[in-house]
Design a protein around this motif. Structure first.
Motif, mmCIF file in Angstrom:
data_model
loop_
_atom_site.group_PDB
_atom_site.id
_atom_site.type_symbol
_atom_site.label_atom_id
_atom_site.label_comp_id
_atom_site.label_asym_id
_atom_site.label_seq_id
_atom_site.Cartn_x
_atom_site.Cartn_y
_atom_site.Cartn_z
ATOM 1 N N ILE A 52 0.858 -1.183 0.000
ATOM 2 C CA ILE A 52 0.000 0.000 0.000
ATOM 3 C C ILE A 52 0.893 1.231 0.000
ATOM 4 O O ILE A 52 1.638 1.477 0.955
ATOM 5 N N SER A 53 0.816 2.005 -1.078
ATOM 6 C CA SER A 53 1.595 3.242 -1.195
ATOM 7 C C SER A 53 0.980 4.330 -0.331
ATOM 8 O O SER A 53 -0.237 4.365 -0.122
ATOM 9 N N ILE A 54 1.838 5.234 0.133
ATOM 10 C CA ILE A 54 1.359 6.351 0.953
ATOM 11 C C ILE A 54 1.906 7.671 0.415
ATOM 12 O O ILE A 54 2.888 7.702 -0.331
ATOM 13 N N PHE A 55 1.251 8.732 0.823
ATOM 14 C CA PHE A 55 1.745 10.094 0.658
ATOM 15 C C PHE A 55 1.685 10.682 2.056
ATOM 16 O O PHE A 55 0.601 10.815 2.634
ATOM 17 N N ALA A 56 2.827 10.975 2.651
ATOM 18 C CA ALA A 56 2.888 11.423 4.045
ATOM 19 C C ALA A 56 3.035 12.936 4.128
ATOM 20 O O ALA A 56 3.752 13.544 3.330
ATOM 21 N N ILE A 57 2.354 13.506 5.104
ATOM 22 C CA ILE A 57 2.432 14.947 5.369
ATOM 23 C C ILE A 57 2.602 15.134 6.869
ATOM 24 O O ILE A 57 1.897 14.504 7.660
ATOM 25 N N SER A 58 3.526 15.991 7.239
ATOM 26 C CA SER A 58 3.717 16.308 8.653
ATOM 27 C C SER A 58 3.425 17.779 8.892
ATOM 28 O O SER A 58 3.755 18.633 8.063
ATOM 29 N N THR A 59 2.803 18.045 10.027
ATOM 30 C CA THR A 59 2.568 19.414 10.470
ATOM 31 C C THR A 59 3.253 19.594 11.820
ATOM 32 O O THR A 59 3.872 18.661 12.339
#
Length: 126
Positions: free
Chosen positions: A91-98
């Motif tokens: 399962i591919s992801i696109f990660a974002i951090s705040t």
């Protein structure tokens, strides 16, 4: 590391790519949630899919899992562990951090499999 809780967001998102010198379309700032990243090479905008943008390229149909925070900056391996669990299930992801937390975006057709994989590895998904 203690077991973390992830919250499935209701929105479906599109990831947009713009040339590096682009201005951000003003409609983006009217959305209830959006993410913007700028490098020397591009501008990326993640926004609800209900917003139609004339971007250079786009990747639609992502759903988000929010790591319920706020998370302390001393915590390590949060995204690493989640991404490893999902990678093991292809399962591919696109990660974002705040500042406060992390978001893991997964294609909509894989969201149920992602939630199953995470719950099978002691994550709570609400």
């Amino acid at each position: 590391m203690a077991t973390l809780t992830l919250k499935r967001l209701n929105d479906t998102f599109t990831i947009h790519s713009f040339p590096a010198n682009s201005e951000i379309p003003s409609e983006v700032f009217k959305q209830h949630m959006y993410f913007i990243a700028k490098t020397n090479d591009e501008v990326s905008v993640v926004a609800p899919s209900t917003l139609m943008l004339l971007s250079e390229d786009s990747e639609p149909d992502w759903q988000a899992l929010e790591v319920v925070g706020p998370l302390d900056f001393s915590l390590t391996g949060i995204l690493s562990k989640i991404s490893t669990i999902l990678a093991n299930k292809k399962i591919s992801i696109f990660a974002i951090s705040t500042f406060d937390t992390d978001y893991v975006l997964v294609k909509s057709n894989k969201i149920d499999s992602a939630i199953t994989a995470l719950t099978n590895n002691n994550y709570q998904v609400i």
